[in-house]
Design an enzyme around this catalytic site. Structure first.
Site, mmCIF file in Angstrom:
data_model
loop_
_atom_site.group_PDB
_atom_site.id
_atom_site.type_symbol
_atom_site.label_atom_id
_atom_site.label_comp_id
_atom_site.label_asym_id
_atom_site.label_seq_id
_atom_site.Cartn_x
_atom_site.Cartn_y
_atom_site.Cartn_z
ATOM 1 N N VAL A 9 7.602 -2.516 16.847
ATOM 2 C CA VAL A 9 6.609 -2.214 15.817
ATOM 3 C C VAL A 9 6.672 -0.713 15.585
ATOM 4 O O VAL A 9 7.128 0.048 16.439
ATOM 5 C CB VAL A 9 5.177 -2.658 16.201
ATOM 6 C CG1 VAL A 9 5.084 -4.173 16.246
ATOM 7 C CG2 VAL A 9 4.742 -2.048 17.517
ATOM 8 N N SER A 10 6.179 -0.278 14.425
ATOM 9 C CA SER A 10 6.317 1.122 14.038
ATOM 10 C C SER A 10 5.244 2.037 14.599
ATOM 11 O O SER A 10 5.472 3.218 14.791
ATOM 12 C CB SER A 10 6.320 1.252 12.520
ATOM 13 O OG SER A 10 7.405 0.542 11.989
ATOM 14 N N SER A 11 4.056 1.503 14.841
ATOM 15 C CA SER A 11 2.981 2.397 15.265
ATOM 16 C C SER A 11 2.190 1.803 16.421
ATOM 17 O O SER A 11 2.229 0.598 16.676
ATOM 18 C CB SER A 11 2.049 2.701 14.095
ATOM 19 O OG SER A 11 1.434 1.519 13.644
#
Length: 186
Positions: A9-11
């Protein structure tokens, strides 16, 4: 011959649980996961660890191709390296299987769309920044370098650029930029 999973996931406020659950259901014995941008492979240590670990006959499984890479170049580099080692890439939510011609073609199309989406997001962000600047509300990020302290150390303490950089934990080029600004005519 084993199945290995990769989740990303990015964040930090996003959750990996659904991806991990899907990868377990797909038969992955080992799953590596991380919270990092997919725009490049820089800093993605779990992905690199997994890529170094995989052996001929293994299968790398992701839920979607954009979890692996957001740039067509990165995706192609990863897929090329996997193919050279005899490793298959599959995606649980997309018809991607690098053992088949159709799976390879679909992979390439998905890679193009993932990069396109990243580029659109970047363009929208730049447009938003330009609009905020036009309204006078964009502040930018706060400066990391205390220019006043750089000047004080240089003038009052008679320190050189290397010593200032070391003391403040910044690069010498940053010290020179601050000092060069002082010499520019107003």
């Amino acid at each position: 011959m084993a199945f290995y999973g990769y989740a990303r996931v990015s964040s930090n406020d996003q959750d990996l649980a659904l991806q991990i659950q899907t990868l377990r259901a797909a038969g992955c014995e080992i799953i590596r996961s991380e919270k990092a941008s997919g725009a490049s492979r820089d800093g993605r240590t779990e992905l690199q660890l997994l890529l170094d670990f995989l052996r001929k006959g293994d299968t790398l499984i992701v839920t979607r191709v954009d979890r692996l890479a957001r740039s067509i170049k990165d995706l192609q580099d990863i897929v090329y390296a996997l193919n050279q080692q005899g490793i298959t890439l599959k995606a649980t939510e997309q018809p991607v299987d690098t053992r088949t011609a159709a799976g390879k073609a679909f992979l390439d199309m998905l890679g193009v769309f993932a990069e396109f989406e990243t580029n659109l997001r970047r363009e929208r962000q730049l447009e938003g920044i330009a609009a905020a600047k036009a309204r006078g509300v964009y502040q930018g990020r706060k400066p990391r370098i205390d220019a006043v302290e750089v000047r004080r150390l240089y003038v009052d303490e008679k320190m050189g650029a290397t010593a200032i950089a070391r003391q403040l934990g910044i690069g010498r080029a940053s010290v020179y930029r601050v000092l060069d600004r002082d010499e520019q005519p107003a």
